[in-house]
Design a protein around this motif. Sequence first.
Motif, PDB file in Angstrom:
ATOM      1  N   GLU A 256       6.330  -2.087  10.742  1.00  0.00           N
ATOM      2  CA  GLU A 256       4.884  -1.932  10.657  1.00  0.00           C
ATOM      3  C   GLU A 256       4.433  -0.616  11.281  1.00  0.00           C
ATOM      4  O   GLU A 256       3.598   0.109  10.730  1.00  0.00           O
ATOM      5  N   LEU A 257       4.997  -0.278  12.441  1.00  0.00           N
ATOM      6  CA  LEU A 257       4.638   0.988  13.078  1.00  0.00           C
ATOM      7  C   LEU A 257       5.166   2.176  12.281  1.00  0.00           C
ATOM      8  O   LEU A 257       4.531   3.243  12.246  1.00  0.00           O
ATOM      9  N   ALA A 258       6.316   1.991  11.626  1.00  0.00           N
ATOM     10  CA  ALA A 258       6.842   3.081  10.788  1.00  0.00           C
ATOM     11  C   ALA A 258       5.893   3.379   9.638  1.00  0.00           C
ATOM     12  O   ALA A 258       5.734   4.547   9.229  1.00  0.00           O
ATOM     13  N   LEU A 259       5.250   2.355   9.086  1.00  0.00           N
ATOM     14  CA  LEU A 259       4.269   2.593   8.021  1.00  0.00           C
ATOM     15  C   LEU A 259       3.088   3.391   8.554  1.00  0.00           C
ATOM     16  O   LEU A 259       2.557   4.273   7.862  1.00  0.00           O
ATOM     17  N   LEU A 260       2.665   3.081   9.784  1.00  0.00           N
ATOM     18  CA  LEU A 260       1.611   3.882  10.397  1.00  0.00           C
ATOM     19  C   LEU A 260       2.062   5.327  10.580  1.00  0.00           C
ATOM     20  O   LEU A 260       1.250   6.260  10.516  1.00  0.00           O
ATOM     21  N   ALA A 261       3.363   5.508  10.810  1.00  0.00           N
ATOM     22  CA  ALA A 261       3.905   6.842  11.107  1.00  0.00           C
ATOM     23  C   ALA A 261       4.243   7.638   9.853  1.00  0.00           C
ATOM     24  O   ALA A 261       4.746   8.760   9.971  1.00  0.00           O
ATOM     25  N   GLY A 262       4.008   7.078   8.674  1.00  0.00           N
ATOM     26  CA  GLY A 262       4.215   7.852   7.458  1.00  0.00           C
ATOM     27  C   GLY A 262       5.248   7.316   6.503  1.00  0.00           C
ATOM     28  O   GLY A 262       5.425   7.869   5.406  1.00  0.00           O
ATOM     29  N   ALA A 263       5.969   6.256   6.859  1.00  0.00           N
ATOM     30  CA  ALA A 263       6.930   5.668   5.917  1.00  0.00           C
ATOM     31  C   ALA A 263       6.182   5.090   4.721  1.00  0.00           C
ATOM     32  O   ALA A 263       5.090   4.542   4.868  1.00  0.00           O
ATOM     33  N   GLU A 264       6.797   5.184   3.563  1.00  0.00           N
ATOM     34  CA  GLU A 264       6.171   4.674   2.330  1.00  0.00           C
ATOM     35  C   GLU A 264       6.922   3.493   1.744  1.00  0.00           C
ATOM     36  O   GLU A 264       6.412   2.814   0.844  1.00  0.00           O
ATOM     37  N   ARG A 265       8.103   3.257   2.247  1.00  0.00           N
ATOM     38  CA  ARG A 265       8.981   2.266   1.644  1.00  0.00           C
ATOM     39  C   ARG A 265       9.715   1.516   2.753  1.00  0.00           C
ATOM     40  O   ARG A 265      10.052   2.099   3.786  1.00  0.00           O
ATOM     41  N   VAL A 266       9.949   0.218   2.532  1.00  0.00           N
ATOM     42  CA  VAL A 266      10.602  -0.616   3.548  1.00  0.00           C
ATOM     43  C   VAL A 266      11.715  -1.422   2.890  1.00  0.00           C
ATOM     44  O   VAL A 266      11.503  -2.086   1.876  1.00  0.00           O
ATOM     45  N   GLU A 267      12.888  -1.381   3.487  1.00  0.00           N
ATOM     46  CA  GLU A 267      14.003  -2.208   3.045  1.00  0.00           C
ATOM     47  C   GLU A 267      14.170  -3.382   4.014  1.00  0.00           C
ATOM     48  O   GLU A 267      14.024  -3.222   5.220  1.00  0.00           O
ATOM     49  N   GLY A 268      14.488  -4.543   3.460  1.00  0.00           N
ATOM     50  CA  GLY A 268      14.708  -5.713   4.305  1.00  0.00           C
ATOM     51  C   GLY A 268      15.124  -6.891   3.453  1.00  0.00           C
ATOM     52  O   GLY A 268      15.488  -6.742   2.277  1.00  0.00           O
ATOM     53  N   THR A 269      15.065  -8.072   4.040  1.00  0.00           N
ATOM     54  CA  THR A 269      15.492  -9.281   3.337  1.00  0.00           C
ATOM     55  C   THR A 269      14.448 -10.378   3.515  1.00  0.00           C
ATOM     56  O   THR A 269      13.665 -10.377   4.470  1.00  0.00           O
ATOM     57  N   LEU A 270      14.479 -11.335   2.606  1.00  0.00           N
ATOM     58  CA  LEU A 270      13.628 -12.502   2.734  1.00  0.00           C
ATOM     59  C   LEU A 270      14.048 -13.314   3.954  1.00  0.00           C
ATOM     60  O   LEU A 270      15.219 -13.665   4.108  1.00  0.00           O
ATOM     61  N   LEU A 271      13.104 -13.560   4.845  1.00  0.00           N
ATOM     62  CA  LEU A 271      13.318 -14.378   6.042  1.00  0.00           C
ATOM     63  C   LEU A 271      14.280 -13.736   7.035  1.00  0.00           C
ATOM     64  O   LEU A 271      14.694 -14.368   8.003  1.00  0.00           O
TER      65      LEU A 271
END
Length: 577
Positions: A256-271
């Motif tokens: 979430e903070l990375a999005l504030l810092a300029g990230a546009e894309r997030v990788e992760g998994t369900l749950l």
Amino acid sequence: MAFDHRKYRPGPRIDLPDRRWPDQTITQGPRWASVDLRDGNQALRRPMDVTHKRRLWELLVRIGFKEIEVGFPAASQPDYDFVRLLIESGAIPEDVRVQVLVQAREDLIRRTFQALEGIPRAIVHVYNSTSPVQREWVFGSDRAGVKTIACHGADWVARAALDYPDTDWTFQYSPESFTATELDYAIEVCNAVVDIWQPTPAHRCILNLPATVEVASPNIFADQIEAFGRSIDRREAIILSVHPHNDRGGAVAAGELALLAGAERVEGTLLGNGERTGNLDLVTLAMNLYSQGVDPGLDLSNPEEIIAVVEDCTDIATHPRHPWVGELVYTAFSGSHQDAIGKCLKRQRPDAPWQVAYLPIDPSDIGRDYQAVIQVNSQSGKGGMAFLLEREFGLNLPTWLRRELAPLVQRASEAAGGLIDAQSIRDLFVAEFIRDQHPVALQGLTLRAQGPDQLELRFGTAGGEQRASGTGAGVIEAFSQAWTSAFGRDFAVIDYQEHAIGAGTEAEAAAYVLIEQDGTRHAGAAIDRDSLNAAIRALVSALNRAALAEDERTRTARTSGEGHARSQRQPDQRLAV
């Protein structure tokens, strides 16, 4: 073994006194990339077979993921076969890009492109480790040597793509262990990769910055992302992506903070499934945005399906307190919480912004109903009990009656060792407060309402039928006079309330009365198809409870007196001995 903190050092920090991310606001969802089928799959005790992979793939597509990493086809034959299955079966929607992972090795890159032959669009994700411990201890190399590996990998990817001109390729590079890598060096390596790929604003590449191991707090990660974004070349031609892991429990916060810092894309998994403590939980992050009025761009309205599929495919149970979607996250056991929720739900308007105490979102948004919001156990109070009775049975108990019922419910819950359901609470209410049969039963009544109300009553008692009549300015006053004339005991009505249960011809009346007799107050209740019958029966119930309470006090006093007499004789018996 000693528990010694001195063997550890803080994670790397950077000097960013003019950081801007704390003042930013997230106003739209990021580009989401699911890595369930690759990063998540490799972390399982028993990796998924094709059937489970296909089921999870279909769920990810339904939810709305447009970028899905499906495997490492050059390193795993099952992954290779699954990629081919998706392509050859036509299972990839036109707006979805398959992503595959590959190390920066020429032979693996060639085989990766072979696995993707015929695909309309795809992301080839190449990586190599860049942190000091990886460079020096794992690879026995230096900065120049590791950068050369990255450049060779980027070049092999670009050359291999030329052999498949019919595919719309997106290139992605990850400096693995980014958060443990010197920032200037990570930028240097990524710039070298970008120089080889020559992306443009119209056809961007992805630079993915992994917290392969979470080594610092989320604010440090945000500083790293902002500083990287400021310094990287060709920023307008780059999609800045992050891949947080959860070693410190901060993956979602870091994302979430990375999005504030300029990230546009997030990788992760369900749950949040993934190696060690897991990857960033995409469901939690997306719901965090949703709760702030931001459209995450994913359809999470059916968490039960998500949980069922993920549990089946991973063989990992979802914790009942899992953020947003756990079984118990919308359940209140605390009495004060239950009372606040019940009051707020009554006042919440459908067209108004949501503001219900203890419920950050409306549970119905994600397929939950209010049956799970309030449950009663020994820690609960009057509010939760009353909420269940009103919701399930339409019984709106007055405060004074709730106060009497609550300890009965608590004792029953303690005896049961856990939850007590709404039906059991209603049964306790009926058994304790609807007492219109013993010691006096109402057998019939006639009301004449010409002038003062005239009430004629027939009661059944242990001694036979008792008739009585009374006159008053209302039914209650007439009943009071009749009762006093029949039984020689007067009483005062402290409060009386009634309401309808249901509507139309099937409606019933619920009546509640609080009386005072000989300085003691007693509650009674009744439910009847006729409101007059309900009122009279409620009065009879309260008076019966008063009589039963008096009998109990008499028995207790008699028993106490007999015990006292025995104790008074005891010294004489001892002396005789």
